[in-house]
Design an enzyme around this catalytic site. Structure first.
Site, PDB file in Angstrom:
ATOM      1  N   SER A   1     -10.034  -0.782   7.256  1.00 17.87           N
ATOM      2  CA  SER A   1      -9.378  -0.529   6.094  1.00 17.87           C
ATOM      3  C   SER A   1      -8.759  -1.878   5.315  1.00 17.87           C
ATOM      4  O   SER A   1      -8.423  -1.689   4.292  1.00 17.87           O
ATOM      5  CB  SER A   1      -8.455   0.561   6.165  1.00 17.87           C
ATOM      6  OG  SER A   1      -8.801   1.779   6.340  1.00 17.87           O
TER       7      SER A   1
ATOM      8  N   LYS B   1       0.763  -1.198  -0.025  1.00 18.08           N
ATOM      9  CA  LYS B   1      -0.034  -0.056   0.103  1.00 18.08           C
ATOM     10  C   LYS B   1       0.690   1.262  -0.038  1.00 18.08           C
ATOM     11  O   LYS B   1       1.954   1.478   0.640  1.00 18.08           O
ATOM     12  CB  LYS B   1      -1.038  -0.137   1.123  1.00 18.08           C
ATOM     13  CG  LYS B   1      -1.978   1.189   1.472  1.00 18.08           C
ATOM     14  CD  LYS B   1      -2.831   0.845   2.435  1.00 18.08           C
ATOM     15  CE  LYS B   1      -3.845   1.956   2.700  1.00 18.08           C
ATOM     16  NZ  LYS B   1      -4.771   1.645   3.953  1.00 18.08           N
TER      17      LYS B   1
ATOM     18  N   SER C   1      -9.530   1.600   3.182  1.00 14.11           N
ATOM     19  CA  SER C   1      -8.876   2.286   2.365  1.00 14.11           C
ATOM     20  C   SER C   1      -7.707   1.796   1.518  1.00 14.11           C
ATOM     21  O   SER C   1      -7.172   1.938   0.777  1.00 14.11           O
ATOM     22  CB  SER C   1      -8.135   3.462   3.199  1.00 14.11           C
ATOM     23  OG  SER C   1      -6.992   2.708   4.093  1.00 14.11           O
TER      24      SER C   1
END
Length: 556
Positions: A276, A171, A252
């Site tokens: 997330s 990420k 996210s």
């Protein structure tokens, strides 16, 4: 006569050169170039979506030229043809780490081929405006050479339960020393940290291959209010491979979930504050673990909340999740929450059983057919399923906790973890930067950042709030757990992620099937702090006879 001989020789040479050139061209994969398209009609159609959050203002980033993601690899992929790609598919797509390692040991596959396969696949889909998912932001220019070096070590007897040689994605809020770490924000576009995040260094120490960075909901989805999940100014709009522009990606860690679902890498790292990892794993039929805060280091990661943040593994199977977790654990002296952990999370998975396990079933969730089916499966495998009515416990002050934490934690990251080019100091600086060109930098607004800037919570108030929320979160789980002597509680997707977050309880989510629309849905096991081993064993036993993940059909 000499002139005639020379002309004849020249003609033969030219013919020979031409045939060699044609041969070279035939053996060389054509250049792949992404072209930005006119999104007007696409966005007009999207404006009719029933979910307001899915009414996008853009698909592709206005900042990123996607060709820059893969143009470093033109030479490396010059002889990697579609035929080669197709021949490797049966060895790679949907295979777990032990299967991949066995193929390498048997000489059917090399780490270099595995790496090139993923780069080729990313370029193949992400250059196609009808199929692109906007999942990948950057690729590591050194990764093929790194893979080649591992192959050059010869036939090492690598443990099949090892991350060794496996290409993984991160990420893009996790620091790497050779790629920018943007958190999806143009304000951090030139953030080039000098050191890897602790968990990245752990992966490299275990010889994992860092393939690149993936998109995310900008600033880990604590930036704009009501904006689409999976949107960032750097990476554009991440899309769900099971229903492109139809289903949400979750957030996210949107790019992490999408990239794993679409087989862009063996696995990906996500981060979670409250949902997330669980959310995008559920929306993309992926196995996601939100660990206990402190099991994995957070240093070198762009934060929201030092109270709640944690990275975690996102994979296609439970065994891969355990292998990935093993490679990232370790005590980090720079993270005050970090703990020493010497467990081998793979051990015990092969013979994991549900027999006699006591699992709490939330009565209101039984109205969901997929949840009901999962409950019946667990019961059929010998688990004792205990129904209970969850208490209504408020989490008042949750957003205040996030506001107050980020107001202090972001400046701390910039000071200690960001690259030298970053001159911004705090949330207020980011707001001012975005206001200079809000159409490109903040098309959905930055309401949550404005709320952070306005926050006036004192350190004493923050400490009290954190304690109260943790107490309420633990009460939500502990009362039924203690009353019924439960091993875990069963939820759906990220439905109870906020309670698990404030309680600092770990959660493991795994595919449970698909709605009639084709949208994925997961079930989620939640246990007490540092009971990841128990969760992974429950997950392995559940998955053994109830594996519901299917690859998205347009990405086979």
């Amino acid at each position: 006569m000499k002139n005639l001989f020379f002309l004849a020789f020249l003609a033969l040479t030219l013919i020979s050169c031409k045939s060699e050139t044609e041969k070279d061209t035939a053996d060389t994969a054509p250049a792949v170039v992404w072209e930005r398209n006119d999104e007007t009609a696409e966005l007009e159609e999207q404006a009719e979506h029933e979910l307001e959050r899915m009414q996008f203002k853009l698909i592709n980033s206005k900042f990123l030229d996607k060709n820059t993601i893969w143009n470093e690899f033109d030479e490396e992929l010059a002889d990697f043809t579609e035929e080669k790609y197709d021949s490797l598919k049966p060895l790679i797509l949907e295979k777990n780490i032990p299967e991949l390692q066995r193929s390498v040991q048997e000489g059917k596959l090399s780490y270099e081929e595995l790496t090139k396969f993923y780069i080729y696949r990313i370029r193949k889909f992400e250059s196609d405006n009808d199929l692109s998912l906007n999942a990948v932001i950057a690729l590591n220019p050194d990764v093929v050479e790194d893979a080649r070096e591992l192959d050059a070590r010869g036939k090492l007897r690598v443990n099949e339960n090892s991350i060794y040689g496996m290409p993984v994605l991160l990420k893009d809020n996790i620091n790497t020393d050779n790629l920018p770490t943007t958190a999806g924000a143009i304000a951090l576009a030139e953030n080039n940290p000098s050191e890897n995040a602790f968990i990245v260094q752990r992966l490299k120490d275990h010889k994992a291959l860092i393939l690149g960075k993936v998109n995310l909901s900008e600033w880990a989805y604590y930036f704009c209010e009501g904006c689409p999940l999976g949107y960032s100014a750097v990476g554009g709009q991440t899309l769900n491979p099971y229903g492109r522009k139809q289903f949400e990606t979750g957030g996210s860690s949107s790019g992490s979930g999408v990239a794993v679902a679409a087989n862009y890498a063996v696995a990906a790292v996500g981060t979670e504050t409250a949902g997330s990892i669980l959310s995008p794993s559920s929306k993309n039929s992926v196995v996601g673990l939100k660990p206990t805060v402190g099991l994995l280091s957070r240093s070198g990661i762009v934060p929201i909340s030092s109270t709640l943040d944690t990275p975690g593994p996102m994979t296609k199977s439970v065994i891969d999740n355990a292998i990935f977790l093993n490679a990232m654990t370790g005590k980090d002296k720079l993270d005050t929450a970090s703990v020493e952990d010497g467990k081998n999370y793979v051990r015990g998975l092969e013979n994991a059983s549900l027999e006699g396990k006591r699992i709490g079933v939330m009565k209101p969730l039984l109205a969901d057919s997929l949840y009901n089916t999962a409950v019946e499966h667990l019961k059929g495998q010998g688990a004792e399923m205990i129904e209970f009515q969850p208490a209504e416990i408020p989490l008042d002050g949750f957003t205040t906790l996030l506001d107050a934490d980020m107001k202090k934690d972001l400046p701390a990251y910039i000071q200690t973890g960001a690259g030298d080019k970053i001159q911004l100091k705090n949330v207020e600086d980011v707001i001012a930067f975005n206001e200079e060109d809000s159409v490109v930098r903040a098309p959905y607004g930055q309401q949550l950042f404005e709320g952070i800037a306005a926050d006036s919570t004192t350190s004493e108030e923050l400490e009290d709030l954190s304690s109260r929320l943790q107490e309420n979160g633990r009460k939500f789980f502990d009362v039924p757990m203690q009353q019924h002597n439960l091993d875990a509680v069963l939820s759906i997707n990220n439905y109870h992620a906020a309670y698990a977050a404030v309680a600092k309880y770990p959660a493991l989510t795994l595919p449970a099937g698909y709605e009639t629309t084709g949208e994925p849905k997961n079930v989620t096991f939640i246990a007490r702090p540092f009971e990841e081993q128990k969760l992974l064993e429950l997950g392995a036993a559940f998955e053994k006879n109830f594996r519901k993940r299917e690859a998205p059909k347009n990405y086979n």
